[in-house]
Design a protein around this motif. Structure first.
Motif, short mmCIF file in Angstrom:
data_model
loop_
_atom_site.label_atom_id
_atom_site.label_comp_id
_atom_site.label_asym_id
_atom_site.label_seq_id
_atom_site.Cartn_x
_atom_site.Cartn_y
_atom_site.Cartn_z
N ALA A 65 21.71 -37.09 7.82
CA ALA A 65 20.98 -35.77 7.77
C ALA A 65 20.21 -34.72 8.84
O ALA A 65 21.06 -34.22 9.06
CB ALA A 65 19.85 -35.33 6.15
N GLU A 66 19.33 -35.76 9.25
CA GLU A 66 18.88 -34.79 10.41
C GLU A 66 19.69 -35.28 12.29
O GLU A 66 19.87 -34.76 12.68
CB GLU A 66 17.91 -35.78 11.16
CG GLU A 66 16.75 -35.80 12.54
CD GLU A 66 16.44 -36.80 13.18
OE1 GLU A 66 15.74 -36.87 13.94
OE2 GLU A 66 15.68 -37.55 12.01
N ARG A 122 21.91 -31.88 11.30
CA ARG A 122 21.17 -30.81 11.34
C ARG A 122 21.18 -30.79 12.92
O ARG A 122 21.38 -29.32 13.39
CB ARG A 122 19.99 -31.21 10.90
CG ARG A 122 20.19 -31.28 9.53
CD ARG A 122 18.06 -30.14 9.20
NE ARG A 122 17.55 -31.68 9.54
CZ ARG A 122 17.07 -32.37 8.58
NH1 ARG A 122 18.18 -32.52 7.29
NH2 ARG A 122 16.55 -33.29 9.26
N ASP A 151 18.91 -41.97 10.24
CA ASP A 151 18.45 -40.29 9.27
C ASP A 151 20.59 -39.18 9.44
O ASP A 151 20.21 -39.09 10.24
CB ASP A 151 17.63 -39.54 9.15
CG ASP A 151 17.29 -38.24 8.75
OD1 ASP A 151 18.11 -38.23 7.92
OD2 ASP A 151 16.47 -37.77 8.45
N ALA A 208 24.01 -28.13 3.56
CA ALA A 208 23.53 -28.18 3.19
C ALA A 208 22.60 -28.07 5.10
O ALA A 208 21.16 -27.07 5.22
CB ALA A 208 21.86 -29.88 3.48
N ALA A 209 23.67 -28.23 5.83
CA ALA A 209 22.65 -28.03 7.65
C ALA A 209 22.64 -26.51 8.11
O ALA A 209 22.68 -25.86 8.80
CB ALA A 209 22.89 -28.62 8.60
N LEU A 231 26.09 -32.87 3.24
CA LEU A 231 25.08 -33.15 4.20
C LEU A 231 25.80 -31.47 5.28
O LEU A 231 24.36 -30.88 5.72
CB LEU A 231 25.41 -34.31 5.56
CG LEU A 231 25.52 -35.70 4.89
CD1 LEU A 231 26.00 -36.82 5.75
CD2 LEU A 231 23.42 -35.54 4.94
#
Length: 252
Positions: free
Chosen positions: A120-121, A124, A118, A191-192, A188
Motif C-alpha cells: 500500500a505504501e 501511495r 508494504d 485507496a491511493a 490498492l
C-alpha cells in the motif's frame, strides 16, 4: 530488433505494452507535450524503459541493483536513447530520497509490489510521484495463475496452500513473496486516490502451453499472442492469469 518484436518477450509484455502505449498517447494529447516524463520503479535493465524512450519520452529508472542499472545504461546506449534514459539506485519505499514528488506524467510499477514489505505504501509513493492527470501502470503477480500452475504440475497440496495462504505462497521454496487478486490490486489503486482505468490478465495461457509447441508449430506464437490479447480484458480470465495489470489514472 526491439524487445516487443522478440517472440518470447512479446508473450511476456505485449498486452501491457499496448495498454501503456495507448495511455502515453492519451497523455501526449492531454498535455500538449510530445515528450513526457516517465518514472519506471524497479525498471531493472529497461524492458519497458528503453521502448518508452524510443517513443521520444524521458525515462527515469529507479532500481536497487547496480548491475541492473549498468545493463540498462548499456542497453539504452545500444538503442540510441541514452540521452533519454537515466538510472538511479533506490527503491519504491524510499522513492523520494532519489526523485521528486509530482514530477512525472506516468509511473510504471511492474513486478515491484510482490517484493516490498508494504504494498500500500509502495502504491501511495507511486501515486505521489505523479503530476495532475498522470497515469500509473501497475503489474503484479496473480494468485490464480500460481494455483493453476501448481495444480497442473501435479503439486495439489502446494496449489491448495497458495490458495489459502494470506500472501498467496505455495510453500517455503516459493520464489515470489506475495501474490494478488484483481480485487486486491484495484483496491490498492483506488485507496491511493486513482481511478481504475482498465484491468488486464497477462500470460493467461502463455505459461501453461508447452514451449516446444509454441516454438515449433508454424504460426503458433502469433495465434497465442492473439488469444492472449483477446482474453486479457475478460474478467473471467483474470482469476487464472500469471500476472495482473491495472491502469490507474488521477481523478480530474
Amino acid at each position: 530488433m526491439s524487445d516487443q518484436l522478440r517472440p518470447r518477450a512479446s508473450l511476456r509484455t505485449a498486452v501491457v505494452w499496448e495498454v501503456l502505449k495507448d495511455a502515453l498517447e492519451r497523455l501526449v494529447k492531454a498535455t500538449g507535450r510530445d515528450a513526457l516524463d516517465v518514472l519506471d520503479t524497479g525498471g531493472g535493465t529497461g524492458n519497458f524503459a528503453v521502448p518508452v524512450a524510443r517513443l521520444g519520452h524521458r525515462v527515469t529508472v529507479v532500481d536497487p541493483s547496480p548491475n541492473a542499472l549498468f545493463a540498462l545504461e548499456r542497453r539504452a546506449d545500444e538503442a540510441g536513447v541514452a540521452d533519454r534514459v537515466r538510472g538511479v539506485q533506490g527503491d519504491i519505499l524510499g522513492l523520494f530520497e532519489v526523485v521528486d514528488r509530482a514530477g512525472y506524467d506516468a509511473v510504471l510499477c511492474h513486478g515491484v509490489l510482490e517484493y516490498v514489505d508494504d504494498p500500500a505504501e509502495g502504491v501511495r509513493n507511486a501515486v505521489d510521484a505523479l503530476r495532475p492527470a498522470g497515469a500509473l501502470s501497475l503489474l503484479g503477480a496473480g494468485l490464480g495463475g500460481a494455483v493453476l500452475a501448481r495444480a497442473l504440475a501435479g503439486h495439489f497440496s502446494e496449489a491448495r496452500q497458495a490458495l489459502t495462504d494470506p500472501a498467496g505462497r505455495w510453500g517455503d521454496g516459493d520464489p515470489v513473496p506475495r501474490r494478488f487478486t484483481a480485487d486486491q490490486l484495484t483496491g490498492l489503486v483506488d485507496a491511493a486516490g486513482l481511478q481504475v482505468g482498465a484491468v488486464h490478465g497477462v500470460r493467461v495461457f502463455g505459461d501453461l502451453v508447452p514451449g516446444v509447441l509454441v516454438d515449433t508449430e508454424p504460426g503458433a506464437m502469433e495465434e497465442l499472442l492473439k488469444l492472449e490479447a483477446a482474453v486479457a480484458e475478460l474478467p473471467a480470465f483474470h482469476s487464472v492469469a500469471t500476472q495482473l495489470h491495472v491502469l490507474g489514472e488521477k481523478r480530474a
